[in-house]
Design a protein around this motif. Structure first.
Motif, PDB file in Angstrom:
ATOM      1  N   UNK A   1      11.446  13.739   3.772  1.00  0.00           N
ATOM      2  CA  UNK A   1      11.372  12.147   3.883  1.00  0.00           C
ATOM      3  C   UNK A   1      10.692  11.862   2.911  1.00  0.00           C
ATOM      4  N   UNK A   2       9.397  12.070   2.402  1.00  0.00           N
ATOM      5  CA  UNK A   2       8.536  11.421   1.229  1.00  0.00           C
ATOM      6  C   UNK A   2       9.295  11.603   0.020  1.00  0.00           C
TER       7      UNK A   2
ATOM      8  N   UNK B   1       0.712  -1.359   0.072  1.00  0.00           N
ATOM      9  CA  UNK B   1       0.018  -0.042  -0.070  1.00  0.00           C
ATOM     10  C   UNK B   1       0.711   1.320  -0.071  1.00  0.00           C
ATOM     11  N   UNK B   2       1.951   1.128   0.629  1.00  0.00           N
ATOM     12  CA  UNK B   2       2.886   2.368   0.855  1.00  0.00           C
ATOM     13  C   UNK B   2       3.423   2.517  -0.668  1.00  0.00           C
ATOM     14  N   UNK B   3       4.222   1.588  -1.363  1.00  0.00           N
ATOM     15  CA  UNK B   3       4.715   1.644  -2.559  1.00  0.00           C
ATOM     16  C   UNK B   3       3.491   2.315  -3.405  1.00  0.00           C
ATOM     17  N   UNK B   4       2.416   1.830  -3.629  1.00  0.00           N
ATOM     18  CA  UNK B   4       1.299   2.128  -4.467  1.00  0.00           C
ATOM     19  C   UNK B   4       0.779   3.675  -4.278  1.00  0.00           C
ATOM     20  N   UNK B   5       0.936   4.351  -2.846  1.00  0.00           N
ATOM     21  CA  UNK B   5       0.853   5.554  -2.535  1.00  0.00           C
ATOM     22  C   UNK B   5       1.871   6.391  -3.014  1.00  0.00           C
ATOM     23  N   UNK B   6       3.142   5.996  -2.828  1.00  0.00           N
ATOM     24  CA  UNK B   6       4.300   6.728  -3.365  1.00  0.00           C
ATOM     25  C   UNK B   6       4.278   6.836  -4.847  1.00  0.00           C
ATOM     26  N   UNK B   7       4.312   5.768  -5.845  1.00  0.00           N
ATOM     27  CA  UNK B   7       4.013   5.748  -7.043  1.00  0.00           C
ATOM     28  C   UNK B   7       3.127   6.686  -7.613  1.00  0.00           C
TER      29      UNK B   7
END
Length: 416
Positions: A170-171, A130-136
């Motif tokens: 950081x993001x 979920x974190x990867x999807x949000x970042x991309x």
């Protein structure tokens, strides 16, 4: 100048513009085999005749005025160079068209989707996916439709700078690292030749490392444990708050704990791989105190699969901010203690005891060894020590809660 004389000379832009259609197609020759093919409907096409391995062939360079005379001559020069290298310009044009089609299909989004699917098959934790999807998703508006082979470092930098301008340093750095993984996956699957993110090292603001707040002295821990015992909120939250110091798992792992994961006869809680940050199953030895705290829950799997279900729906775990909100209610500010801080608290005090192998402590924290060979070797190690350590840790917390004075060992060498 007559038409016959023009055929013996190079074309000019004016002649091309003035070329009129006739009843039949005709040619206006330029040089090096280039000519303008004028059709009865008025369209004017650039073409070049050449011979390759003895065969007469023709290549088209496009339509005037989209392709100017200068453009057509440059394309002719490129075709002649290929011929000199033994390459058929027509065949190369087909290959270029196929490559362009593949590039359009292999957009950054398409490769990202493939990479996310691969990561999912590797049994990474849902939270990580979920974190990867949000970042991309943050860079998709800028990069998503671009062929991954055509993306430049500058394009990625502009997308990251938009994040950085919101003060989320950081993001921005984390998104760069995730994008880099996508590019490296594209290289491994023959869809890119380089990771353009590698050129951006040092281009972003380096975020200041902020450690999660935690109490780490025996006196502070004793006060915290007494405060937790006095918590007068919802009984389920009180049990979660009491249990967390004894198991010091990640807050998300506690929230998603299910009854089926607990073996109370063997006194062990086995967290499956898909719930763990690093995608590996993790076993937590349960002290008698931890089991007693769990037994204070007034429900079982007949009501909810979760030990700590949401107060709004029994088929969902409690929200991710519940424990932190409970700590705030106890009077602990976010810069004093957090749900994740129980891990730092345990790591600090267990290491200070000086009686436990640091590797056993790291194993209990579910920190994964970077070296894959060492990880495979040590995965099953230290279990007996970890069982003893968790029992001792719960006893230690009970002593601190009761106000006992804890003497710290002095390891300094004493002279004669």
């Amino acid at each position: 100048m007559t038409h016959e004389n023009r055929q013996k000379s190079q074309l000019t832009a004016v002649w091309v513009k003035r070329a009129k259609p006739k009843d039949k197609p005709y040619k206006l020759s330029d040089r090096d085999g280039l000519y303008l093919y004028v059709k009865p409907n008025g369209s004017r096409l650039w073409r070049m005749n050449y011979r390759f391995h003895g065969a007469q062939k023709t290549i088209s360079f496009g339509r005037w005025p989209e392709v100017t005379l200068a453009d057509a001559r440059e394309k002719t020069l490129q075709a002649r160079r290929r011929l000199a290298d033994g390459i058929d310009p027509c065949e190369q044009k087909k290959l270029d068209r196929i490559a362009a089609s593949i590039a359009q299909a292999n957009t950054f989004k398409a490769v990202s989707d493939d990479w996310l699917e691969k990561v999912g098959l590797e049994a990474r934790a849902p939270m990580t996916i979920k974190k990867y999807e949000w970042q991309l998703g943050l860079v998709m508006p800028s990069l998503g439709r671009r062929p991954i082979t055509q993306i430049t470092p500058h394009e990625v930098l502009l997308a990251l700078k938009r994040i950085e301008r919101t003060k989320k340093y950081y993001t921005a750095c984390s998104v760069r690292a995730t994008c880099s993984q996508v590019f490296r996956y594209a290289i491994a699957t023959a869809r890119a030749e380089r990771d353009v993110c590698a050129d951006l090292r040092g281009a972003l603001v380096t975020p200041k490392v902020v450690h999660r707040a935690a109490v780490t002295t025996p006196r502070e821990v004793g006060a915290l444990m007494r405060s937790i015992e006095d918590y007068d909120g919802h009984p389920i939250i009180r049990v979660a708050l009491r249990l967390l110091p004894h198991v010091f798992v990640r807050p998300g792992e506690l929230r998603h704990a299910e009854w089926k994961e607990f073996d109370f006869e063997r006194a062990v809680w086995t967290i499956p791989d898909h719930k763990m940050k690093m995608g590996l199953p993790h076993a937590v030895p349960l002290s008698r105190q931890a089991i007693a705290i769990i037994c204070d829950l007034e429900h079982d799997e007949a009501l909810s699969p979760y030990l700590f279900y949401s107060l709004r729906a029994t088929d969902r775990p409690m929200s991710d901010n519940t424990i932190n909100a409970a700590l705030r209610r106890l009077g602990y500010a976010k810069d004093e203690m957090t749900a994740h801080g129980f891990r730092a608290m345990a790591a600090t005090l267990l290491n200070e005891m000086g009686i436990w192998n640091p590797d056993a402590i790291e194993r209990q924290l579910a920190h994964v060894e970077a070296n894959s060979v060492r990880r495979a070797y040590t995965r099953g190690q230290y279990w007996d020590e970890r069982v003893q350590m968790m029992r001792h840790w719960s006893d230690y917390l009970d002593d601190l809660r009761g106000g006992a004075t804890i003497l710290r060992p002095n390891f300094r060498h004493r002279g004669p």
